[in-house]
Write a protein that holds these residues in place. Sequence first.
Motif, PDB file in Angstrom:
ATOM      1  N   ALA A  61       6.457   3.232  -5.367  1.00 52.34           N
ATOM      2  CA  ALA A  61       7.253   4.427  -5.075  1.00 52.34           C
ATOM      3  C   ALA A  61       7.049   5.577  -6.040  1.00 52.34           C
ATOM      4  CB  ALA A  61       8.734   4.042  -5.061  1.00 52.34           C
ATOM      5  N   MET A  62       6.529   5.338  -7.228  1.00 52.85           N
ATOM      6  CA  MET A  62       6.609   6.314  -8.311  1.00 52.85           C
ATOM      7  C   MET A  62       6.009   7.676  -7.969  1.00 52.85           C
ATOM      8  SD  MET A  62       3.859   4.496 -10.933  1.00 52.85           S
ATOM      9  CE  MET A  62       4.132   5.727 -12.193  1.00 52.85           C
ATOM     10  N   ALA A  63       4.996   7.718  -7.124  1.00 50.06           N
ATOM     11  CA  ALA A  63       4.373   9.000  -6.781  1.00 50.06           C
ATOM     12  C   ALA A  63       5.316   9.902  -5.996  1.00 50.06           C
ATOM     13  CB  ALA A  63       3.093   8.763  -5.977  1.00 50.06           C
TER      14      ALA A  63
ATOM     15  N   PHE B  92      14.718  -3.477  -8.949  1.00 50.99           N
ATOM     16  CA  PHE B  92      14.746  -4.759  -9.642  1.00 50.99           C
ATOM     17  C   PHE B  92      13.330  -5.095 -10.118  1.00 50.99           C
ATOM     18  CE2 PHE B  92      18.317  -4.916  -6.699  1.00 50.99           C
ATOM     19  CZ  PHE B  92      19.335  -5.361  -7.535  1.00 50.99           C
ATOM     20  N   ARG B  93      13.256  -5.809 -11.251  1.00 49.73           N
ATOM     21  CA  ARG B  93      11.951  -6.166 -11.779  1.00 49.73           C
ATOM     22  C   ARG B  93      12.081  -7.340 -12.738  1.00 49.73           C
ATOM     23  NH1 ARG B  93      11.108  -0.938 -15.823  1.00 49.73           N
ATOM     24  NH2 ARG B  93      12.446  -1.672 -17.523  1.00 49.73           N
ATOM     25  N   LYS B  94      10.943  -7.978 -13.017  1.00 48.12           N
ATOM     26  CA  LYS B  94      10.887  -8.998 -14.053  1.00 48.12           C
ATOM     27  C   LYS B  94      10.939  -8.316 -15.420  1.00 48.12           C
ATOM     28  CE  LYS B  94       8.267 -12.672 -11.726  1.00 48.12           C
ATOM     29  NZ  LYS B  94       7.047 -13.516 -11.809  1.00 48.12           N
ATOM     30  N   LYS B  95      11.421  -9.036 -16.407  1.00 44.96           N
ATOM     31  CA  LYS B  95      11.475  -8.492 -17.760  1.00 44.96           C
ATOM     32  C   LYS B  95      10.077  -8.137 -18.246  1.00 44.96           C
ATOM     33  CE  LYS B  95      15.648 -10.878 -19.341  1.00 44.96           C
ATOM     34  NZ  LYS B  95      16.231 -11.833 -20.325  1.00 44.96           N
ATOM     35  N   GLY B  96       9.980  -6.941 -18.837  1.00 44.29           N
ATOM     36  CA  GLY B  96       8.721  -6.523 -19.416  1.00 44.29           C
ATOM     37  C   GLY B  96       7.691  -6.037 -18.426  1.00 44.29           C
ATOM     38  N   ARG B  97       8.056  -5.929 -17.161  1.00 43.39           N
ATOM     39  CA  ARG B  97       7.128  -5.467 -16.122  1.00 43.39           C
ATOM     40  C   ARG B  97       7.640  -4.153 -15.524  1.00 43.39           C
ATOM     41  NH1 ARG B  97       4.674 -10.065 -13.733  1.00 43.39           N
ATOM     42  NH2 ARG B  97       4.246 -11.608 -15.379  1.00 43.39           N
ATOM     43  N   PRO B  98       6.743  -3.264 -15.091  1.00 41.46           N
ATOM     44  CA  PRO B  98       7.207  -2.048 -14.420  1.00 41.46           C
ATOM     45  C   PRO B  98       7.802  -2.338 -13.052  1.00 41.46           C
ATOM     46  CG  PRO B  98       4.814  -2.186 -14.349  1.00 41.46           C
ATOM     47  CD  PRO B  98       5.279  -3.288 -15.265  1.00 41.46           C
ATOM     48  N   GLY B  99       7.365  -3.432 -12.426  1.00 40.20           N
ATOM     49  CA  GLY B  99       7.873  -3.815 -11.109  1.00 40.20           C
ATOM     50  C   GLY B  99       7.001  -3.287  -9.989  1.00 40.20           C
ATOM     51  N   HIS B 100       6.732  -4.140  -8.987  1.00 42.45           N
ATOM     52  CA  HIS B 100       5.912  -3.725  -7.842  1.00 42.45           C
ATOM     53  C   HIS B 100       6.553  -2.558  -7.091  1.00 42.45           C
ATOM     54  CE1 HIS B 100       2.916  -6.809  -8.198  1.00 42.45           C
ATOM     55  NE2 HIS B 100       3.794  -7.797  -8.097  1.00 42.45           N
ATOM     56  N   ALA B 101       7.866  -2.624  -6.913  1.00 43.39           N
ATOM     57  CA  ALA B 101       8.547  -1.578  -6.143  1.00 43.39           C
ATOM     58  C   ALA B 101       8.372  -0.211  -6.804  1.00 43.39           C
ATOM     59  CB  ALA B 101      10.032  -1.923  -5.997  1.00 43.39           C
ATOM     60  N   TRP B 102       8.559  -0.174  -8.110  1.00 43.60           N
ATOM     61  CA  TRP B 102       8.416   1.096  -8.827  1.00 43.60           C
ATOM     62  C   TRP B 102       6.985   1.609  -8.740  1.00 43.60           C
ATOM     63  CZ3 TRP B 102      11.580   4.692 -10.560  1.00 43.60           C
ATOM     64  CH2 TRP B 102      11.104   5.663 -11.446  1.00 43.60           C
ATOM     65  N   THR B 103       6.011   0.717  -8.846  1.00 44.86           N
ATOM     66  CA  THR B 103       4.608   1.103  -8.764  1.00 44.86           C
ATOM     67  C   THR B 103       4.284   1.719  -7.410  1.00 44.86           C
ATOM     68  OG1 THR B 103       3.998  -0.663 -10.317  1.00 44.86           O
ATOM     69  CG2 THR B 103       2.234   0.268  -8.968  1.00 44.86           C
TER      70      THR B 103
ATOM     71  N   ASP C 250       0.855  -1.179   0.000  1.00 37.78           N
ATOM     72  CA  ASP C 250       0.000   0.000   0.000  1.00 37.78           C
ATOM     73  C   ASP C 250       0.898   1.238   0.000  1.00 37.78           C
ATOM     74  OD1 ASP C 250      -1.666   2.151   0.583  1.00 37.78           O
ATOM     75  OD2 ASP C 250      -2.757   1.129   2.188  1.00 37.78           O
ATOM     76  N   PRO C 251       0.826   2.110  -1.021  1.00 37.19           N
ATOM     77  CA  PRO C 251       1.693   3.291  -1.072  1.00 37.19           C
ATOM     78  C   PRO C 251       1.562   4.200   0.143  1.00 37.19           C
ATOM     79  CG  PRO C 251       0.666   2.926  -3.206  1.00 37.19           C
ATOM     80  CD  PRO C 251      -0.006   1.981  -2.238  1.00 37.19           C
ATOM     81  N   GLU C 252       0.414   4.161   0.817  1.00 35.36           N
ATOM     82  CA  GLU C 252       0.234   5.003   1.999  1.00 35.36           C
ATOM     83  C   GLU C 252       0.989   4.467   3.211  1.00 35.36           C
ATOM     84  OE1 GLU C 252      -3.928   7.336   1.435  1.00 35.36           O
ATOM     85  OE2 GLU C 252      -4.079   5.349   2.343  1.00 35.36           O
ATOM     86  N   LEU C 253       1.542   3.259   3.107  1.00 38.42           N
ATOM     87  CA  LEU C 253       2.325   2.696   4.205  1.00 38.42           C
ATOM     88  C   LEU C 253       3.825   2.954   4.035  1.00 38.42           C
ATOM     89  CD1 LEU C 253       0.403  -0.650   4.806  1.00 38.42           C
ATOM     90  CD2 LEU C 253       0.316   1.464   6.143  1.00 38.42           C
ATOM     91  N   LEU C 254       4.178   3.775   3.083  1.00 38.17           N
ATOM     92  CA  LEU C 254       5.551   4.254   2.931  1.00 38.17           C
ATOM     93  C   LEU C 254       5.834   5.230   4.062  1.00 38.17           C
ATOM     94  CD1 LEU C 254       7.582   3.919   0.402  1.00 38.17           C
ATOM     95  CD2 LEU C 254       6.937   6.262  -0.130  1.00 38.17           C
ATOM     96  N   THR C 255       7.028   5.172   4.656  1.00 36.88           N
ATOM     97  CA  THR C 255       7.344   6.092   5.747  1.00 36.88           C
ATOM     98  C   THR C 255       7.670   7.485   5.215  1.00 36.88           C
ATOM     99  OG1 THR C 255       9.723   5.623   5.757  1.00 36.88           O
ATOM    100  CG2 THR C 255       8.309   4.187   7.100  1.00 36.88           C
ATOM    101  N   LEU C 256       7.558   8.468   6.096  1.00 42.53           N
ATOM    102  CA  LEU C 256       7.894   9.837   5.724  1.00 42.53           C
ATOM    103  C   LEU C 256       9.365   9.943   5.319  1.00 42.53           C
ATOM    104  CD1 LEU C 256       6.025  11.775   8.567  1.00 42.53           C
ATOM    105  CD2 LEU C 256       5.343  11.600   6.168  1.00 42.53           C
TER     106      LEU C 256
END
Length: 247
Positions: free
Chosen positions: A52-54, A39-50, A18-24
């Motif tokens: 953090a991106m905001a 890090f990500r799978k080929k051809g995927r944006p990656g969960h981590a990027w999704t 949940d992006p709202e559970l990112l710390t300040l």
Amino acid sequence: MTANKSGTLYGVGLGPGDPELLTLKAARILQNASVVAHFRKKGRPGHAWTIAMAHVNARATEAAFEYPVTTEIDFRDDAYVDAIRAFYCESAKTIMQHLADGSDVALLCEGDPFFYGSFLHMYDRIRETYPIRVIPGITGMSGCWTAAAAPITYGDDVLTVLPGTLDRTALATHLKNADAAVIMKVGQNLNKIRLALTDAGRVTDAIYVERGTMQGERVVPLAKLDDCAVPYFSIILLPGGRGRRIA
């Protein structure tokens, strides 16, 4: 930043999904870092990027490292070990080049950077050469037991964390005497885990959680879960408190 000063590597814990559970603090690092790596799978944006991106600085350079293999080869196979070792070495070299150029690098880490995950391989390769700071994050297992509304430990319960990649006998041995347990890395190991829990006499206590705290979250008693393909990062919970006394 002066030209002769190296950058700092930040291992940024992103929490359970949940992006709202990112710390300040994590958000602040992402807003200031010159380079954001993940890090990500080929051809995927990656969960981590999704996740953090905001919060990522719009002027930051993205450094995406795509795994050469994931679950299609057994992690004990020599081909897997050779491919992933070379991949981590090359990824570390790229990060160190950014650091040598004076750029701070934020390496995205789902959950907590020091709790399983690819960040550890960068940490081991870079820590002797460049400064590293770690921003802790809420673990995926914490997000999952919260999603399941399942208090995981009471009183003097001991929590056991197990990778589902262990063999059936080892899993059953740990689970039989566990007060409470979390089984990570489920995926293709689901049937083996189910059998191990049955061997330990604990299968009816187990809870399956998929994508905890994220869109598409799924929580179901393991005994009611159909035989089906499940994500590698799903989690199985064995809540504690069996011997709890209420005053």
